[in-house]
Motif scaffolding. Sequence first.
Motif, PDB file in Angstrom:
ATOM      1  N   ARG A  95     -17.724 -14.335   4.593  1.00  0.00           N
ATOM      2  CA  ARG A  95     -16.951 -13.602   3.579  1.00  0.00           C
ATOM      3  C   ARG A  95     -16.102 -12.527   4.249  1.00  0.00           C
ATOM      4  N   VAL A  96     -14.917 -12.304   3.683  1.00  0.00           N
ATOM      5  CA  VAL A  96     -14.097 -11.153   4.053  1.00  0.00           C
ATOM      6  C   VAL A  96     -13.848 -10.358   2.776  1.00  0.00           C
ATOM      7  N   LEU A  97     -14.161  -9.074   2.811  1.00  0.00           N
ATOM      8  CA  LEU A  97     -13.926  -8.225   1.639  1.00  0.00           C
ATOM      9  C   LEU A  97     -12.534  -7.613   1.742  1.00  0.00           C
ATOM     10  N   VAL A  98     -11.714  -7.866   0.737  1.00  0.00           N
ATOM     11  CA  VAL A  98     -10.358  -7.306   0.696  1.00  0.00           C
ATOM     12  C   VAL A  98     -10.331  -6.244  -0.400  1.00  0.00           C
ATOM     13  N   ILE A  99      -9.979  -5.012  -0.019  1.00  0.00           N
ATOM     14  CA  ILE A  99      -9.924  -3.927  -1.006  1.00  0.00           C
ATOM     15  C   ILE A  99      -8.450  -3.608  -1.211  1.00  0.00           C
ATOM     16  N   GLU A 100      -7.919  -4.014  -2.355  1.00  0.00           N
ATOM     17  CA  GLU A 100      -6.477  -3.987  -2.587  1.00  0.00           C
ATOM     18  C   GLU A 100      -6.216  -3.796  -4.089  1.00  0.00           C
ATOM     19  N   ASP A 101      -5.417  -2.766  -4.427  1.00  0.00           N
ATOM     20  CA  ASP A 101      -5.140  -2.535  -5.850  1.00  0.00           C
ATOM     21  C   ASP A 101      -3.756  -3.034  -6.276  1.00  0.00           C
ATOM     22  N   ASN A 102      -3.012  -3.606  -5.340  1.00  0.00           N
ATOM     23  CA  ASN A 102      -1.673  -4.101  -5.670  1.00  0.00           C
ATOM     24  C   ASN A 102      -1.742  -5.623  -5.845  1.00  0.00           C
ATOM     25  N   GLU A 103      -1.492  -6.056  -7.090  1.00  0.00           N
ATOM     26  CA  GLU A 103      -1.654  -7.497  -7.397  1.00  0.00           C
ATOM     27  C   GLU A 103      -0.743  -8.375  -6.565  1.00  0.00           C
ATOM     28  N   ASP A 104       0.486  -7.919  -6.348  1.00  0.00           N
ATOM     29  CA  ASP A 104       1.446  -8.726  -5.575  1.00  0.00           C
ATOM     30  C   ASP A 104       0.991  -8.870  -4.124  1.00  0.00           C
ATOM     31  N   LYS A 125     -18.174 -10.200   6.823  1.00  0.00           N
ATOM     32  CA  LYS A 125     -18.121 -10.011   8.280  1.00  0.00           C
ATOM     33  C   LYS A 125     -17.026  -9.026   8.659  1.00  0.00           C
ATOM     34  N   LEU A 126     -16.040  -8.893   7.778  1.00  0.00           N
ATOM     35  CA  LEU A 126     -14.882  -8.039   8.072  1.00  0.00           C
ATOM     36  C   LEU A 126     -14.385  -7.474   6.742  1.00  0.00           C
ATOM     37  N   ILE A 127     -13.871  -6.243   6.794  1.00  0.00           N
ATOM     38  CA  ILE A 127     -13.291  -5.628   5.586  1.00  0.00           C
ATOM     39  C   ILE A 127     -11.825  -5.325   5.866  1.00  0.00           C
ATOM     40  N   LEU A 128     -10.969  -5.721   4.936  1.00  0.00           N
ATOM     41  CA  LEU A 128      -9.546  -5.357   5.011  1.00  0.00           C
ATOM     42  C   LEU A 128      -9.305  -4.322   3.917  1.00  0.00           C
ATOM     43  N   LEU A 129      -8.944  -3.117   4.320  1.00  0.00           N
ATOM     44  CA  LEU A 129      -8.862  -1.977   3.386  1.00  0.00           C
ATOM     45  C   LEU A 129      -7.428  -1.510   3.234  1.00  0.00           C
ATOM     46  N   ASP A 130      -6.905  -1.610   2.013  1.00  0.00           N
ATOM     47  CA  ASP A 130      -5.634  -0.949   1.717  1.00  0.00           C
ATOM     48  C   ASP A 130      -5.902   0.556   1.704  1.00  0.00           C
ATOM     49  N   LEU A 131      -5.092   1.344   2.397  1.00  0.00           N
ATOM     50  CA  LEU A 131      -5.401   2.780   2.523  1.00  0.00           C
ATOM     51  C   LEU A 131      -5.149   3.543   1.214  1.00  0.00           C
ATOM     52  N   TYR A 132      -4.048   3.230   0.546  1.00  0.00           N
ATOM     53  CA  TYR A 132      -3.673   3.979  -0.667  1.00  0.00           C
ATOM     54  C   TYR A 132      -4.310   3.320  -1.898  1.00  0.00           C
ATOM     55  N   LEU A 133      -5.408   3.882  -2.371  1.00  0.00           N
ATOM     56  CA  LEU A 133      -6.172   3.255  -3.468  1.00  0.00           C
ATOM     57  C   LEU A 133      -6.465   4.233  -4.602  1.00  0.00           C
ATOM     58  N   PRO A 134      -5.611   4.889  -5.239  1.00  0.00           N
ATOM     59  CA  PRO A 134      -4.165   4.842  -5.023  1.00  0.00           C
ATOM     60  C   PRO A 134      -3.672   5.890  -4.017  1.00  0.00           C
ATOM     61  N   THR A 135      -4.528   6.828  -3.600  1.00  0.00           N
ATOM     62  CA  THR A 135      -4.080   7.832  -2.625  1.00  0.00           C
ATOM     63  C   THR A 135      -4.747   7.558  -1.284  1.00  0.00           C
ATOM     64  N   ARG A 136      -4.189   8.146  -0.222  1.00  0.00           N
ATOM     65  CA  ARG A 136      -4.781   8.011   1.116  1.00  0.00           C
ATOM     66  C   ARG A 136      -6.222   8.518   1.156  1.00  0.00           C
ATOM     67  N   GLU A 137      -6.467   9.574   0.380  1.00  0.00           N
ATOM     68  CA  GLU A 137      -7.812  10.167   0.387  1.00  0.00           C
ATOM     69  C   GLU A 137      -8.864   9.155  -0.079  1.00  0.00           C
ATOM     70  N   ASP A 138      -8.485   8.267  -0.999  1.00  0.00           N
ATOM     71  CA  ASP A 138      -9.431   7.255  -1.484  1.00  0.00           C
ATOM     72  C   ASP A 138      -9.831   6.309  -0.356  1.00  0.00           C
ATOM     73  N   GLY A 139      -8.833   5.850   0.411  1.00  0.00           N
ATOM     74  CA  GLY A 139      -9.121   4.948   1.530  1.00  0.00           C
ATOM     75  C   GLY A 139      -9.973   5.642   2.585  1.00  0.00           C
ATOM     76  N   CYS A 140      -9.617   6.887   2.904  1.00  0.00           N
ATOM     77  CA  CYS A 140     -10.377   7.638   3.923  1.00  0.00           C
ATOM     78  C   CYS A 140     -11.809   7.893   3.458  1.00  0.00           C
TER      79      CYS A 140
END
Lengths: 160, 160
Positions: free
Chosen positions: A18-27, A70-85
């Motif tokens: 599995r790869v976990l993708v954390i992304e709030d932008n549908e496109d 096994k791997l996480i792909l993290l969008d940083l702005y979720l919706p702000t940078r602070e959320d990703g950090c």
Amino acid sequence: MRTPQPNEAVKANVKQTRVLVIEDNEDHWALMNRAMQQCLSEVTPILATTTIEALEIVQKYSIQEWELPKLILLDLYLPTREDGCEFLQQIKSLPSPCSQIPVVVLSASSDPADISESYQYGGSSYIVKPTDFSGWITYFNELRIYWWETVTLPPINLSI
Amino acid sequence: MRTPQPNEAVKANVKQTRVLVIEDNEDHWALMNRAMQQCLSEVTPILATTTIEALEIVQKYSIQEWELPKLILLDLYLPTREDGCEFLQQIKSLPSPCSQIPVVVLSASSDPADISESYQYGGSSYIVKPTDFSGWITYFNELRIYWWETVTLPPINLSI
């Protein structure tokens, strides 16, 4: 084109994972999902649209470690940078093996502060999002070659 | 073969940069140095044969940040696993930007405990050392494509 990997630990990487993708932008998710189907057909992408959902998924799967991504792909702005950090800090403070999962930060931003903080809080690497589908294909091919054929990922299946 | 990178932060990666190699095995260093000259001719490899020497190098270069290595390649057994793990903890507890430098752990070992601990203590990724020179060439080509052409490395040149 590439020499076969000699050791069992590397071979274990290419199993169904599995790869976990954390992304709030549908496109962006639609593009990433299509590119992953093409370049990483052996992995199952799991989508979380918020960091809360992502942590719930990691904690749910941690009950049976072989299910952990096994791997996480993290969008940083979720919706702000602070959320990703904050997510980076949270996952890195979870008990092992959750804390060992490499997190690749993806963002449309090339702001040096975003890049610095992503590494500072434990991101494994930082990738500026490509602007079109062919760019995603290039990047996901590269992620496959690096993380599945070159690197040995944490042995989550095997650890206690 | 690869699409050009669109943003300045990525372009900045390919400038003349240093890579710190921490390796106590002369034969492995000779192979790595030859492979780096062939695959990463734009970077300057700096060798440290002990973790003490490596920390001194990082601290010396941190006076002028543009001199800091952009990436660290760490042999885990220096000569024991504990030495490599201790170095990871030490570099990650240094002030920014030293703590942001990605550390790729290299080892002949594919012992799950070695892999787990390397990720646990902040290694960006773990690579099982190849057994011959053509394997090193494959891996250093891949390191170049991933870290210099795909990833955006920490903006050490720009930070305060």
